[in-house]
Every structure is written in structure tokens, then in C-alpha cells.
Write a protein that holds these residues in place. Sequence first.
Motif, short mmCIF file in Angstrom:
data_model
loop_
_atom_site.label_atom_id
_atom_site.label_comp_id
_atom_site.label_asym_id
_atom_site.label_seq_id
_atom_site.Cartn_x
_atom_site.Cartn_y
_atom_site.Cartn_z
N LEU A 95 39.41 52.17 41.36
CA LEU A 95 40.47 51.20 41.58
C LEU A 95 41.47 51.15 40.42
N PRO A 96 41.04 51.13 39.15
CA PRO A 96 42.03 51.14 38.06
C PRO A 96 42.88 52.41 38.04
N ARG A 97 42.31 53.50 38.53
CA ARG A 97 43.06 54.75 38.55
C ARG A 97 44.17 54.72 39.61
N VAL A 98 43.86 54.13 40.76
CA VAL A 98 44.84 54.08 41.86
C VAL A 98 45.81 52.92 41.67
N GLY A 101 47.78 48.38 37.60
CA GLY A 101 48.34 47.09 37.21
C GLY A 101 47.27 46.06 36.88
N ARG A 102 47.59 45.14 35.99
CA ARG A 102 46.63 44.15 35.54
C ARG A 102 46.15 43.27 36.68
N TRP A 103 47.05 42.80 37.53
CA TRP A 103 46.66 41.87 38.58
C TRP A 103 45.81 42.55 39.65
N ALA A 104 46.07 43.81 39.91
CA ALA A 104 45.23 44.53 40.87
C ALA A 104 43.79 44.57 40.40
N LEU A 109 39.70 44.28 42.07
CA LEU A 109 38.42 44.86 41.64
C LEU A 109 37.25 43.90 41.88
N PRO A 110 37.33 42.62 41.52
CA PRO A 110 36.21 41.71 41.83
C PRO A 110 35.92 41.61 43.32
N LEU A 111 36.97 41.61 44.16
CA LEU A 111 36.75 41.53 45.59
C LEU A 111 36.04 42.77 46.11
N ALA A 168 35.02 38.54 38.64
CA ALA A 168 36.33 38.09 38.17
C ALA A 168 36.27 37.62 36.73
N VAL A 169 35.22 36.91 36.35
CA VAL A 169 35.05 36.48 34.96
C VAL A 169 34.89 37.69 34.05
N ILE A 170 34.12 38.66 34.49
CA ILE A 170 33.93 39.87 33.68
C ILE A 170 35.27 40.57 33.45
N GLU A 171 36.07 40.71 34.51
CA GLU A 171 37.36 41.39 34.35
C GLU A 171 38.30 40.61 33.45
#
Length: 508
Positions: A95-98, A101-104, A109-111, A168-171
Motif C-alpha cells: 500500500l505505501p508503494r502504490v 501519501g500520508r493520509w492514504a 492501511l489500517p482499514l 491506526a494508532v500504530i501508523e
Amino acid sequence: MVSAVAGGILDLAYPAVGWWPLAFVGVGLSLVALIGRGVWSGLLVGMVFGASFYLIHIMWITRYLGVVPWFALAGLETIFMGVGSILIVLAYRLLPRVFPGRWAQLIGLPLLIAGLWTARELFIDSWPYTGFPWARLGMSQSESPLAHLASWVGVAGLTFLMVAFTAAVIEWLRRGAWRDARTAAPAVVTAALLVLIPAFPTTPSGEMRVGAVQGNGPSGYFDERDRNAVLNAQLAASAPLIGEDVDVVLWPEGGIDSDPLANESTAAVLNAFSERVEAPLIVNAATTRGDDTFNTSMLWIASEGAVQLHDKANPVPMGEYVPDRWFFEKLAPDLIGLIQREYTPGTNPPLFDLDGVGIGLAICFDVIYDDVIWEAARGGAEVYMFQTNNADFRNTDENLQQLAFARMRAIETGRSVVNLSTVGTSQVIAPDGQTIDALPADEPGAMLTEVPLRTGITPAVIVGPWVKFFLGWGSLAALIALGIAARVSSRRTTKTPTPEGAGVTQMR
């Protein structure tokens, strides 16, 4: 080491300890241990987490059967936990590769992680055979202030939201974004959903006076007993109900030693008792019809006999029947040989109609299967009566874990639950999860309780199957789409112009 500790901590969230906040700690540690891993190391770390959790959580299996079934079941679940962890590893990578952006990453990512965790849980719940949905994360919250959310989204939805909040807390911490208060919004919103949404209200529709009898007879698989010893124990413990105003008398699973549909003397005993107590009975016994044997609950009325039947929908593999017996007998002939009876799955509805009042049913481990519970609610159940026999697991966590599932079902459906065991733990549970009445474990006794009735269907019952479908298959589809997008993006970025600069590209 972190994943091993995570499994032990997660187990503490369930009964008998029941420190429900530790579920978030266990999940968080297990996720942190997977971040940045490769596929094979993710598999190993996930298996360590699964082994440390399941070997503790289902240790009660060793009570009579020893270590072989314990290691076999825990080992199978460990493999599934490891394979499912690979999906989470890939999500953290792709997901971070695709979507860099920070909000993504703070939202998406948590979802996705929560969806894949839930998908893994749903797979374990359903395969092989009827699966083993015993350790669902949402079930750890049966006595927490979060349990009410199950009335909206079911146990699977509660699992999803718990993992989404933790991820979400971890991110948020990983991104070091605490200087911008807005970045805490995903975790805060998820926490608000967990805490602030009230239970879905169902509608009171009266009361039913239920006599629930815990005979404490020798009902274990290996208990030594004389003929009809369990039946006689139930009759003796039921004596205080005679002369009382009772709408129905409930006995537990296995409360009768012989088949009253075939044994005239047993049928005569039930008829006589029903006449003396002046109420219908809901009883349970092993019954045979044709070539099939069933674990059967019966609505028994004096002089009429069993007027309605419900057969257990999901007999326990390796407990109530042996799937592929020819194969497993080669592996452990002595152990498999202990299981002589072969129960057939029932197909009749888990519901009795008692003078216009719908009574939902679940026999023993059927309480952990969503479809059994939801079918009864959709069919008009105004109260649930769960019959079980925990005698083979006396003095273990098993009966308390099963009681927690019954409590969660009350909250999820907005219905009262009478959870009755041969030996305990037996309780009457209100629609909000509070205990109305109870019997001490390992003692004979009878409860005579005014049990609230409710009508109205909770959203969990209506949308629960769709929630499970979209969280399970939708999360897998999203991960596959990310993989395809990442591969396409990688191919594009590895193309460079040739020295001639003629517009031709070459692959590195």
C-alpha cells in the motif's frame, strides 16, 4: 519474541482472566512484529504468534484427551495464522508503494490490515470441515463496554473495528505525525465508533417464566455411571419446580441418557414429569432416525411427546463424528477409536414455537456459529435457550469461554439468553449482557427466572452475512489489486531511455 509475547497477552483478554483491554495490546504487538518483514519471515512470525496464543487458549482440550488433539488443533490453527500473516506483511509493503501519501497510509492501511485480519479469522472459522470459530477477537469483548457494537455489525465487524483502531494508532506513531493533530483523526474516529454508538434497541414483548435445571450428573464422556444416572440427576434437581408457576422447563444437552423417541420407559418418565410440573419441557438426547444419529433438542409435552425437534447443525469434528475416519484411524487408531458415535448434521430450524413465543436454540458449540444464531432471530426468536454439556471440561476455561460467547450472542441479537450446562457454568443473561440469574458450577440446582422477551431484528442479524462477505473477500480483492498496481508501477519505473534517445526503452 514480540510475537510470542503477543499471543500470551491476547489470551489474557478472554476468560477466565478476561482483561479485555489486553486484546488491543496483543493485536498491536503482533502487527508491529510483522511490519517490514519478508514473506517467509512473516510466515514464521505469524506462526509463533498463533502457536503462543492457541496452545494457551485451548489447553482445556487436554483435560481428558491428552496432548495429541491439543497439538493437532493448535498446530493447524498456527499454520493458518502464519499464512494469514503473509497477507498482512504484503499489505504493509504494497500500500505505501502504490499510495505513498500520508493520509492514504493513515486511513487506508489500517482499514486494509483490519480487513485481512478479519478475512483470516473468517477462514479459520469455516475450514476445514465446519471450522473452529472459537477464538474470534470480537468475542474477547463480551464483558467490555465495546460489546454493544456487535448488535450493529456482528462479531466479525467488531473484530474489524478493533484491529482498525489498533493499526491506526500504530501508523500514527510510526509516521511521527503527532505534531499535526489532524493526523490522529483516523484513530480517534475509530475509537469513537467503538465507544459511543449505543446498542441497537429491541422491543420488550413480555416475560417467560423459565425453570432451568443443572443436574450435575455423571454426564462426561468418560464418567462411570449406572443406567439413567444423568436422567435421575436431572429429575432430582428439578424437584423444586414442582408446584411452581412455570412456563417451560429447560434441561441441558445430554440431560437424558437414552433416546426418548425410541425408549418407551424414558418417554413415560418425561410425560410424568411434564404432568407434575404442569409445563412443557425442552430436553436433549442422542436420537436415532433411520440410519442416522442426531444430537437432538425436543419440545416435550405431556401425553403428546416430542412435538418439535431441532438437531445440532454442526457436530464437532473429532468429537461427535470423525470426518474421513479411514484416514485419521491410520494416524491415531486408539484415539479415533474412542469416538464411536457418528452424529449427522441437522437441517431443521434452530427454533421452537411455544404458544406463539419463538425460542431460539443452539446446542453446545453451535453457539459459536453465526448462521445458527441469525437463523433463529430471523425466524422470530424472542429468547434464546442454549443447551450444553461441559462435563468433559470441568475446572477449565472452556465453560467460561463458552459462556462469554453466549453473553455476546445476547448483546448481538438484543435477546435474553438462558445458557444451561449439565455441570455449569449456567446463567440467565439479559439482552444487554448483564447476568440475571446463575447457578454455582459443579452443584445441582434449578433457576426459576422471569426471562425478558424481545422482538425486533438488530442490524447485525440483517447485514451480518454481507459484512462478513465484504470484509473477507473485499479485503483479499483489495490486496490483489494493490499487487497488480505495484507490479505495473514497478515496470514503468524500471524503463529508461536508450543512449540513442530515439524513444526506445529497455528493461533494466
